[in-house]
Design a protein around this motif. Structure first.
Motif, PDB file in Angstrom:
ATOM      1  N   ARG A 204     -75.624  54.951  -2.107  1.00 26.72           N
ATOM      2  CA  ARG A 204     -75.063  53.466  -2.653  1.00 26.72           C
ATOM      3  C   ARG A 204     -73.586  53.670  -3.239  1.00 26.72           C
ATOM      4  O   ARG A 204     -72.811  52.859  -3.127  1.00 26.72           O
ATOM      5  N   GLU A 207     -71.191  54.299  -0.830  1.00 26.52           N
ATOM      6  CA  GLU A 207     -70.812  53.182   0.329  1.00 26.52           C
ATOM      7  C   GLU A 207     -70.002  52.123  -0.609  1.00 26.52           C
ATOM      8  O   GLU A 207     -69.004  51.694   0.186  1.00 26.52           O
ATOM      9  N   ILE A 208     -70.076  52.046  -1.676  1.00 23.70           N
ATOM     10  CA  ILE A 208     -69.121  51.175  -2.826  1.00 23.70           C
ATOM     11  C   ILE A 208     -67.930  51.725  -2.785  1.00 23.70           C
ATOM     12  O   ILE A 208     -66.774  51.061  -2.536  1.00 23.70           O
ATOM     13  N   ARG A 210     -66.291  53.862  -0.441  1.00 20.84           N
ATOM     14  CA  ARG A 210     -65.741  53.608   0.825  1.00 20.84           C
ATOM     15  C   ARG A 210     -65.372  52.133   0.930  1.00 20.84           C
ATOM     16  O   ARG A 210     -64.171  52.046   1.402  1.00 20.84           O
ATOM     17  N   GLN A 211     -66.083  51.276   0.524  1.00 18.30           N
ATOM     18  CA  GLN A 211     -65.586  49.539   0.621  1.00 18.30           C
ATOM     19  C   GLN A 211     -64.652  49.509  -0.303  1.00 18.30           C
ATOM     20  O   GLN A 211     -63.479  48.629   0.017  1.00 18.30           O
ATOM     21  N   LEU A 212     -64.376  50.264  -1.543  1.00 17.18           N
ATOM     22  CA  LEU A 212     -63.295  49.687  -2.145  1.00 17.18           C
ATOM     23  C   LEU A 212     -61.985  50.503  -1.618  1.00 17.18           C
ATOM     24  O   LEU A 212     -60.764  49.765  -1.635  1.00 17.18           O
ATOM     25  N   ARG A 213     -62.110  51.373  -1.106  1.00 17.30           N
ATOM     26  CA  ARG A 213     -61.062  52.209  -0.554  1.00 17.30           C
ATOM     27  C   ARG A 213     -60.383  51.292   0.934  1.00 17.30           C
ATOM     28  O   ARG A 213     -59.441  51.196   0.991  1.00 17.30           O
ATOM     29  N   LEU A 214     -61.231  50.674   1.440  1.00 17.31           N
ATOM     30  CA  LEU A 214     -60.963  50.053   2.604  1.00 17.31           C
ATOM     31  C   LEU A 214     -60.139  48.609   2.296  1.00 17.31           C
ATOM     32  O   LEU A 214     -59.364  48.414   2.725  1.00 17.31           O
ATOM     33  N   GLU A 215     -60.723  48.076   1.169  1.00 15.13           N
ATOM     34  CA  GLU A 215     -60.012  46.922   0.704  1.00 15.13           C
ATOM     35  C   GLU A 215     -58.896  47.250   0.030  1.00 15.13           C
ATOM     36  O   GLU A 215     -57.814  46.461   0.361  1.00 15.13           O
ATOM     37  N   LYS A 216     -58.585  48.443  -0.505  1.00 16.42           N
ATOM     38  CA  LYS A 216     -57.185  48.648  -1.192  1.00 16.42           C
ATOM     39  C   LYS A 216     -56.355  48.775   0.040  1.00 16.42           C
ATOM     40  O   LYS A 216     -55.068  48.400   0.103  1.00 16.42           O
ATOM     41  N   ARG A 218     -56.228  47.729   2.986  1.00 18.41           N
ATOM     42  CA  ARG A 218     -56.119  46.306   3.736  1.00 18.41           C
ATOM     43  C   ARG A 218     -55.165  45.531   2.716  1.00 18.41           C
ATOM     44  O   ARG A 218     -54.170  44.741   3.267  1.00 18.41           O
TER      45      ARG A 218
END
Length: 676
Positions: A204, A207-208, A210-216, A218
């Motif tokens: 978990r 996953e969090i 990775r999502q943080l990296r994607l948002e950054k 973007r």
């Protein structure tokens, strides 16, 4: 000169020429062979010049060689007159011209090959200034210059890479080191994975992250798009400002102008252009055509010798003398009416020259005004651009976008690596904290045990002593190795220096003596060479003069001999004709009729009479044939019909006989049967 020829022969006997020359065979080459040899050497430098000069006109050969020598920056020795002699010698294949050229080319063949290769791309095409006033031509010329500069930079980088290129061994070592580093990183990743698996809810947390990296990422892409849109908006505003300024300037020009002034300007421009079209340009074209005609005539003529030049100079002097005599006669027969006409002619010529000069000045002023207008536009655009960033052209903007895209991809990749390293750093930091807590707990337990046993601080002291002893031992080993290596190196160097001094001492003594001998021999050789060159030059001049004289005498002798044989043949033919005429006259005058009949005249007269009689008989026969032609044709037709009739009767008779024979045979057969 001898060293030069020897160097040329050595180079021509090597790769890639392999000519197998010696000094004698090379010196005995004719002018055409020397020109072919020079063309082969130029073809080795530039493959386009590897041609057979026998299949090429001499003018084209000379032009091609001079063009390539100019590109290779060959400088013939001497002044302008020597340059004309150099061109003439290159056309005729003179040894004094071709030998230095071959020596210069063979000395620096690799350098000249590179220069010829670069000249195909770096010799700038000169465009006239009037063509550059067109925007499309100017833009193409600018792109051409930019491509030329880009080619220069790429060639420099290529040469630098060739000089400072890595060897295969170094590349292999780098590859092996990178593979080892890759293996270490893989092992490290495996260890980190094992450590992370012990943490609760690690999936978990990953996953969090990775999502943080994607948002950054973007967020960064959106910020970059925002910046690009801002820059585009700024460029659009600057473009709008320039357009508004140009519109105001055009409105100001239109408001200030009047129809009369515009018409006057147009009339002046029309008059000037009509003068250029009707008078100036045709006269310039005529002069250019005449100069081209004379140049073509000079080029078409064969190579001129010194004798031809002397003859032309003498003819020129004679013509000048005749012109001077005519001028003197005209001055003697001077009349007032001629003086008036000459005065008017002079005034007209002066006015025409002034007109041409003013037209040229006007053309130059127009060109200068157009250039100043372009500079003014550039300055005004720069002044408008001072408020914002520099406005890029379309090609520069495309290059900027491509560079920006490349940098954007690199930035994203590096940012992804940084994010991975940040995540790894967080994991390692957490692991370090856990290990530090365990270490502190173990240290506290150890201190508690040491206090119970009465030996507090023992473990810390033991660790410090071990560390200090290890460091000291390493330093001692390094110092010992360094001292041993330095001492061995000093001994080796001293031994090598002493050995080299001992081995070089006799060689240096011999070299000094040989240098003195070499200087003496060189001085003696120079003196002998000067004597030899002077002797050769004198003999060469005498030989050439004698050859010219012998050649002229041989030509004169051959001409006289041919004239002699021709006159003898004419004389013999005339004698034979005269003899025949005498014999004919003797026979014709002879009183003997038999002798007279042998005369050619009598024979031809007799033959003419016979032919006339024969013609009369044939004409009478023809007349008879024509008169009886109709009746004869009818008779022939009747005979043909009669022949066909008789042929038909014969066929019927034969058929009847065959039928009768068959009937008889049948009757005889019936009788035999009855008898039986």
């Amino acid at each position: 000169m001898g060293d030069q020829i020897q160097f040329i022969v050595e180079k021509l006997n090597q790769e890639p020429f392999k000519k197998n020359y010696n000094l004698i065979s090379f010196d005995s080459l004719e002018s055409l062979q020397l020109l072919q040899l020079l063309s082969d050497v130029l073809g080795e430098i530039d493959p386009k010049h590897a041609v057979d000069i026998r299949e090429e006109p001499p003018e084209q050969t000379a032009k091609r060689m001079l063009n390539l020598l100019g590109i290779l920056k060959y400088k013939p020795p001497g002044t302008v007159s020597d340059l004309s002699a150099f061109r003439q010698g290159l056309v005729t294949g003179s040894k004094a011209v071709i030998h230095p050229v071959l020596h210069w080319l063979l000395q620096r063949t690799p350098e000249l090959r590179t220069r010829a290769y670069l000249a195909r791309f770096l010799v700038k095409l000169e465009v006239p200034a009037e063509f550059l006033q067109d925007d499309s031509v100017a833009e193409f010329n600018k792109q051409y210059e930019e491509l030329m500069e880009a080619f220069k930079n790429l060639h420099k980088e290529h040469e630098q890479l060739k000089v400072s290129g890595l060897s295969t061994a170094e590349i292999r070592r780098d590859i092996s080191a990178m593979e080892e580093e890759k293996d270490q990183l893989a092992k490290r990743v495996e260890r980190l994975k094992k450590r992370v698996e012990t943490v609760q809810n690690h999936q978990r947390m990953l996953e969090i992250a990775r999502q943080l990296r994607l948002e950054k990422e973007r967020e960064e892409s959106l910020a970059q798009q925002k910046q690009e849109q801002k820059s585009q908006l700024l460029h659009a505003e600057q473009k709008l400002q320039r357009a508004q300024v140009q519109l105001k300037e055009m409105q100001h020009v239109v408001a200030d102008s009047k129809p009369e002034s515009l018409m006057k300007k147009l009339e002046e421009e029309i008059n000037f252009n009509s003068y250029l079209v009707t008078e100036k340009i045709p006269s310039e074209m005529e002069t250019k055509k005449t100069s081209v005609y004379y140049l073509e005539k000079v080029v078409a003529e064969p190579a001129m010798t010194q004798a031809d030049l002397t003859a032309l100079q003498s003819e020129l002097d004679e013509v000048n003398a005749q012109i001077n005599q005519l001028i003197e006669k005209r001055m003697i027969t001077y009349e007032p009416t001629d003086s008036k006409f000459s005065m008017y002619r002079q005034q007209a010529s002066i006015i025409s020259r002034k007109k041409e000069a003013k037209a040229e000045e006007l053309q130059a002023a127009k060109e200068e005004m157009s250039s100043l207008e372009r500079q003014m536009e550039q300055k005004s655009s720069r002044a408008h651009e001072l408020e914002g960033s520099e406005v890029l052209t379309e090609d520069e903007f495309k290059q900027y976008v491509t560079k920006l895209r490349g940098k954007n991809t690199i930035y994203k990749r590096k940012r992804l690596e940084i994010a991975e390293l940040t995540a790894e750093f967080g994991i390692l930091q957490r692991t370090e904290e856990l290990l530090r807590q365990r270490h502190e707990a173990l240290q506290q337990q150890l201190q508690a045990i040491e206090e119970k046993k009465g030996i507090s601080g023992y473990s810390y002291t033991q660790e410090e002593l071990e560390r200090v002893s290890a460091v000291k031992s390493e330093m001692d080993e390094v110092k010992g190795q360094t001292l041993d290596n330095m001492s061995e190196m000093v001994k080796k160097l001293n031994a090598m220096v002493a050995e080299k001094k001992a081995s070089l001492a006799p060689v240096i003594k011999e070299l000094r003596q040989l240098r003195q001998n070499c200087q003496e021999l060189t001085q003696e050789r120079d003196e002998k060479k000067i004597q030899y060159d002077s002797c050769v030059a004198g003999l060469e001049t005498n030989r050439s003069a004698l050859e010219q004289e012998v050649k002229g005498l041989l030509e004169e002798c051959a001409q006289e001999e041919s004239n002699y044989h021709y006159i003898n043949c004419l004389k013999r033919n005339l004698e034979i004709q005269l003899q025949r005429a005498k014999e004919e006259m003797k026979v014709y005058v002879s009183p003997d009729p038999q002798e007279r009949r042998r005369a050619v005249r009598e024979q031809y007269t007799r033959i003419i009479l016979e032919q006339e009689n024969l013609g009369k008989k044939l004409r009478e026969k023809q007349k008879v044939v024509r008169e009886s032609h109709g009746s004869n044709m009818k008779q022939m037709k009747m005979w043909q019909d009669f022949e066909q009739l008789m042929e038909c009767k014969r066929a019927c008779f034969l058929k009847q006989q065959n039928q009768a024979a068959i009937g008889q045979i049948i009757q005889e057969g019936g009788k035999d049967r009855l008898v039986l």
